[in-house]
Design a protein around this motif. Structure first.
Motif, PDB file in Angstrom:
ATOM      1  N   ILE A 169       0.836  -1.202   0.000  1.00 36.91           N
ATOM      2  CA  ILE A 169       0.000   0.000   0.000  1.00 36.91           C
ATOM      3  C   ILE A 169       0.869   1.250   0.000  1.00 36.91           C
ATOM      4  O   ILE A 169       0.589   2.235  -0.700  1.00 36.91           O
ATOM      5  N   LEU A 170       1.958   1.211   0.774  1.00 35.67           N
ATOM      6  CA  LEU A 170       2.880   2.352   0.827  1.00 35.67           C
ATOM      7  C   LEU A 170       3.410   2.676  -0.558  1.00 35.67           C
ATOM      8  O   LEU A 170       3.398   3.832  -0.995  1.00 35.67           O
ATOM      9  N   GLN A 171       3.865   1.642  -1.263  1.00 38.46           N
ATOM     10  CA  GLN A 171       4.434   1.855  -2.585  1.00 38.46           C
ATOM     11  C   GLN A 171       3.366   2.261  -3.599  1.00 38.46           C
ATOM     12  O   GLN A 171       3.611   3.095  -4.470  1.00 38.46           O
ATOM     13  N   ILE A 172       2.181   1.662  -3.482  1.00 37.76           N
ATOM     14  CA  ILE A 172       1.093   2.007  -4.406  1.00 37.76           C
ATOM     15  C   ILE A 172       0.685   3.460  -4.226  1.00 37.76           C
ATOM     16  O   ILE A 172       0.516   4.203  -5.203  1.00 37.76           O
TER      17      ILE A 172
ATOM     18  N   SER B 179       2.439   5.853  -3.011  1.00 37.71           N
ATOM     19  CA  SER B 179       3.523   6.700  -3.505  1.00 37.71           C
ATOM     20  C   SER B 179       3.456   6.815  -5.026  1.00 37.71           C
ATOM     21  O   SER B 179       3.612   7.902  -5.586  1.00 37.71           O
ATOM     22  N   SER B 180       3.213   5.678  -5.682  1.00 40.50           N
ATOM     23  CA  SER B 180       3.095   5.671  -7.146  1.00 40.50           C
ATOM     24  C   SER B 180       1.905   6.496  -7.601  1.00 40.50           C
ATOM     25  O   SER B 180       2.000   7.292  -8.546  1.00 40.50           O
ATOM     26  N   LEU B 181       0.761   6.307  -6.931  1.00 43.39           N
ATOM     27  CA  LEU B 181      -0.443   7.051  -7.288  1.00 43.39           C
ATOM     28  C   LEU B 181      -0.250   8.549  -7.071  1.00 43.39           C
ATOM     29  O   LEU B 181      -0.775   9.367  -7.835  1.00 43.39           O
ATOM     30  N   PHE B 182       0.514   8.887  -6.047  1.00 41.70           N
ATOM     31  CA  PHE B 182       0.797  10.297  -5.776  1.00 41.70           C
ATOM     32  C   PHE B 182       1.500  10.927  -6.969  1.00 41.70           C
ATOM     33  O   PHE B 182       1.101  12.004  -7.447  1.00 41.70           O
ATOM     34  N   TYR B 183       2.537  10.250  -7.480  1.00 40.04           N
ATOM     35  CA  TYR B 183       3.278  10.801  -8.619  1.00 40.04           C
ATOM     36  C   TYR B 183       2.467  10.722  -9.908  1.00 40.04           C
ATOM     37  O   TYR B 183       2.599  11.582 -10.781  1.00 40.04           O
ATOM     38  N   PHE B 184       1.603   9.705 -10.027  1.00 44.78           N
ATOM     39  CA  PHE B 184       0.711   9.641 -11.177  1.00 44.78           C
ATOM     40  C   PHE B 184      -0.279  10.807 -11.149  1.00 44.78           C
ATOM     41  O   PHE B 184      -0.637  11.357 -12.188  1.00 44.78           O
ATOM     42  N   LEU B 185      -0.721  11.170  -9.958  1.00 45.43           N
ATOM     43  CA  LEU B 185      -1.682  12.254  -9.806  1.00 45.43           C
ATOM     44  C   LEU B 185      -1.093  13.598 -10.214  1.00 45.43           C
ATOM     45  O   LEU B 185      -1.751  14.401 -10.896  1.00 45.43           O
ATOM     46  N   ILE B 186       0.137  13.853  -9.795  1.00 52.70           N
ATOM     47  CA  ILE B 186       0.723  15.171 -10.062  1.00 52.70           C
ATOM     48  C   ILE B 186       1.508  15.219 -11.377  1.00 52.70           C
ATOM     49  O   ILE B 186       1.826  16.308 -11.858  1.00 52.70           O
ATOM     50  N   TYR B 187       1.811  14.040 -11.966  1.00 56.22           N
ATOM     51  CA  TYR B 187       2.661  14.028 -13.170  1.00 56.22           C
ATOM     52  C   TYR B 187       2.084  14.840 -14.324  1.00 56.22           C
ATOM     53  O   TYR B 187       2.808  15.665 -14.908  1.00 56.22           O
ATOM     54  N   PRO B 188       0.804  14.617 -14.719  1.00 55.26           N
ATOM     55  CA  PRO B 188       0.278  15.409 -15.844  1.00 55.26           C
ATOM     56  C   PRO B 188       0.383  16.908 -15.607  1.00 55.26           C
ATOM     57  O   PRO B 188       0.675  17.673 -16.536  1.00 55.26           O
ATOM     58  N   PHE B 189       0.146  17.334 -14.369  1.00 49.93           N
ATOM     59  CA  PHE B 189       0.262  18.757 -14.032  1.00 49.93           C
ATOM     60  C   PHE B 189       1.713  19.229 -14.154  1.00 49.93           C
ATOM     61  O   PHE B 189       1.994  20.281 -14.739  1.00 49.93           O
ATOM     62  N   LEU B 190       2.646  18.437 -13.608  1.00 52.11           N
ATOM     63  CA  LEU B 190       4.053  18.834 -13.612  1.00 52.11           C
ATOM     64  C   LEU B 190       4.637  18.887 -15.015  1.00 52.11           C
ATOM     65  O   LEU B 190       5.351  19.834 -15.365  1.00 52.11           O
ATOM     66  N   ILE B 191       4.345  17.879 -15.833  1.00 53.36           N
ATOM     67  CA  ILE B 191       4.958  17.801 -17.163  1.00 53.36           C
ATOM     68  C   ILE B 191       4.447  18.928 -18.052  1.00 53.36           C
ATOM     69  O   ILE B 191       5.146  19.402 -18.947  1.00 53.36           O
ATOM     70  N   ARG B 192       3.204  19.369 -17.803  1.00 53.32           N
ATOM     71  CA  ARG B 192       2.634  20.455 -18.600  1.00 53.32           C
ATOM     72  C   ARG B 192       3.000  21.833 -18.041  1.00 53.32           C
ATOM     73  O   ARG B 192       3.086  22.807 -18.785  1.00 53.32           O
ATOM     74  N   THR B 193       3.219  21.923 -16.725  1.00 51.28           N
ATOM     75  CA  THR B 193       3.544  23.211 -16.090  1.00 51.28           C
ATOM     76  C   THR B 193       5.042  23.493 -16.113  1.00 51.28           C
ATOM     77  O   THR B 193       5.480  24.592 -16.487  1.00 51.28           O
ATOM     78  N   LEU B 194       5.826  22.501 -15.705  1.00 55.73           N
ATOM     79  CA  LEU B 194       7.278  22.681 -15.686  1.00 55.73           C
ATOM     80  C   LEU B 194       7.897  22.481 -17.064  1.00 55.73           C
ATOM     81  O   LEU B 194       8.927  23.070 -17.384  1.00 55.73           O
TER      82      LEU B 194
ATOM     83  N   ILE C  44       5.637   1.404 -15.395  1.00 51.37           N
ATOM     84  CA  ILE C  44       5.841   0.068 -14.816  1.00 51.37           C
ATOM     85  C   ILE C  44       5.941   0.112 -13.295  1.00 51.37           C
ATOM     86  O   ILE C  44       6.076  -0.924 -12.660  1.00 51.37           O
ATOM     87  N   LEU C  45       5.835   1.327 -12.740  1.00 52.23           N
ATOM     88  CA  LEU C  45       6.028   1.479 -11.300  1.00 52.23           C
ATOM     89  C   LEU C  45       4.947   0.782 -10.474  1.00 52.23           C
ATOM     90  O   LEU C  45       5.248   0.108  -9.487  1.00 52.23           O
ATOM     91  N   ILE C  46       3.680   0.912 -10.895  1.00 56.23           N
ATOM     92  CA  ILE C  46       2.607   0.318 -10.095  1.00 56.23           C
ATOM     93  C   ILE C  46       2.653  -1.204 -10.106  1.00 56.23           C
ATOM     94  O   ILE C  46       2.633  -1.833  -9.044  1.00 56.23           O
ATOM     95  N   PRO C  47       2.735  -1.881 -11.288  1.00 53.69           N
ATOM     96  CA  PRO C  47       2.851  -3.347 -11.231  1.00 53.69           C
ATOM     97  C   PRO C  47       4.114  -3.805 -10.515  1.00 53.69           C
ATOM     98  O   PRO C  47       4.094  -4.806  -9.795  1.00 53.69           O
ATOM     99  N   ARG C  48       5.197  -3.070 -10.700  1.00 52.01           N
ATOM    100  CA  ARG C  48       6.436  -3.420 -10.011  1.00 52.01           C
ATOM    101  C   ARG C  48       6.265  -3.264  -8.505  1.00 52.01           C
ATOM    102  O   ARG C  48       6.699  -4.108  -7.716  1.00 52.01           O
TER     103      ARG C  48
END
Length: 418
Positions: free
Chosen positions: A27-30, A32-47, A267-271
């Motif tokens: 759950i900890l790793q999931i 963490s992965s979901l956290f970065y999945f959540l903010i990634y679209p915002f970051l890649i488009r903003t930064l 591949i982070l979530i399945p891993r």
């Protein structure tokens, strides 16, 4: 039928701690992965890909120092805590030894990092980002995740990290507006890491009753020696993994770093769902090694790994489009190739955790990583003689991973370890 149900119930009861530990580790790793999945679209488009790629490059550089300071203490640390679960004095001594050892390494790392920043112009140009990211090395000292794993209370780690990640979200979405705000994002992620570490340290002190003391270098040397094979194993693995980002950033550009990073995230979530299986099983299996049981574990994990590769091949393209848009589509084939890593982590992890370590074959753990790194270098060299592309590096990772599996299987057969 009733007897089978009773057996299942008994099995669950006997392995309740293992299942709980695995659940919270996963759950900890999931999360963490979901956290970065959540903010990634915002970051890649903003930064932007270039700026975000710089952040990934900086964290890759810092990862070398985090690995050096960690020094492979996790496995012997978990083993020592798990075998002395009710002895507060011994647990305090273990934590004190590892804390002192890491502080020595932190001092050395700070000197080396400062010299690197001062002497390499490309790093000095963005020194603020690198310095902020480097502060994350302190988290590995004050956040003894391996201790919570050893006492099988990973839920505490999960709660801590989840809390501070959630608290960071409004700051990320409110304070980051353009590529110029990259340093703010780096500062937020570093503060999340440090605040979590401080909280964990306070729990260990006041809730667990652990007292840390500065230990003599003579005692620390014993831990350096015991952890050295694991340090070599982890450091060689990190060198192989992080060198990809360093090479891509140095010779191809920060946009390509962002492409490679997105493939890694796919591949982070399945891993994440799977790699903690071996860590969660380790305290239970190491106490009662059964060859037939271990063979079954390896076979099942191989089948699961192959299934993940197929799933990434089918759904990976759509995930890339959702996460990064059409401009990041190059991440799809990279993610398919990298999905082999899941298979490798599962199978090689099983060999190391359940075959080599229980039989004190620590040299095989080190040798395996030497094989992995040297084969990666060889495959990369051959590939670059043919073409200059990031696909050479990605294919080299996959091939070196398969080489690891073959080597572990060969050793097990030759030495009759199973």
């Amino acid at each position: 039928m009733k007897e089978k149900l009773l057996n299942v119930k008994t099995l669950i009861i006997e392995n309740r701690k293992v299942m709980e530990n695995y659940f919270f580790m996963t759950i900890l790793q999931i999360l963490s992965s979901l956290f970065y999945f959540l903010i990634y679209p915002f970051l890649i488009r903003t930064l932007g890909a270039e700026s975000y790629g710089l952040y990934i490059f900086a964290t890759s550089v810092v990862t070398y120092f985090i690995t050096f300071i960690g020094n492979g203490f996790d496995f012997p640390g978990v083993k020592a805590i798990a075998t002395n679960g009710n002895d507060l004095e011994k647990k305090s001594h273990v934590l004190s030894c590892i804390f002192t050892a890491k502080m020595y390494l932190q001092f050395v790392s700070t000197i080396v990092f400062t010299l690197i920043i001062l002497t390499i112009p490309a790093l000095r140009e963005n020194y603020v980002i690198y310095v902020i990211c480097f502060l994350q090395t302190l988290s590995g000292i004050f956040f003894p995740q391996w201790y919570f794993q050893g006492v099988q209370r990973m839920k505490i780690v999960t709660y801590i990290q989840l809390l501070f990640k959630i608290l960071s979200l409004p700051f990320i979405f409110i304070m980051i507006h353009s590529p110029k705000d990259l340093w703010i994002f780096a500062l937020i992620t570093t503060l999340v890491s440090l605040l979590g570490a401080i909280t964990a340290a306070l729990i260990v002190r006041f809730n667990e009753g652990i007292k840390l003391n500065w230990v003599s270098f003579k005692e620390v040397k014993i831990w350096y020696k015991e952890a050295f094979p694991f340090f070599l194993s982890s450091s060689l693995g990190i060198v192989k993994e992080q060198s990809i980002t360093i090479i891509i950033g140095s010779f191809f550009g920060m946009r390509d770093v962002a492409i490679y990073d997105l493939a890694n995230k796919i591949i982070l979530i399945p891993r994440t769902l799977l790699v903690n299986v071996n860590l969660a099983l380790f305290p239970k299996i190491v106490a009662n090694v059964k060859p037939q049981q271990i063979k079954k574990i390896i076979r099942y994990e191989a089948l699961v790994g192959l299934s993940v590769i197929a799933l990434i091949a089918i759904f990976g393209r759509w995930i890339v489009l959702i996460m990064g848009g059409e401009t990041m589509l190059d991440s799809y084939p990279v993610s398919v190739i990298l999905s082999v890593v899941v298979l490798v982590w599962l199978v090689v992890g099983a060999f190391i955790s359940f075959v080599f370590i229980p039989q004190n074959k620590y040299k095989y753990v080190t040798n395996n990583q030497i094989i992995a790194l040297s084969s990666f270098a060889l495959y990369s060299l051959i590939g670059f003689l043919i073409t200059k592309s990031i696909y050479v590096l990605v294919l080299s990772i996959a091939l070196s991973g398969l080489t690891e599996i073959a080597y572990c299987w060969y050793l097990t057969k030759r030495e009759k370890l199973l």
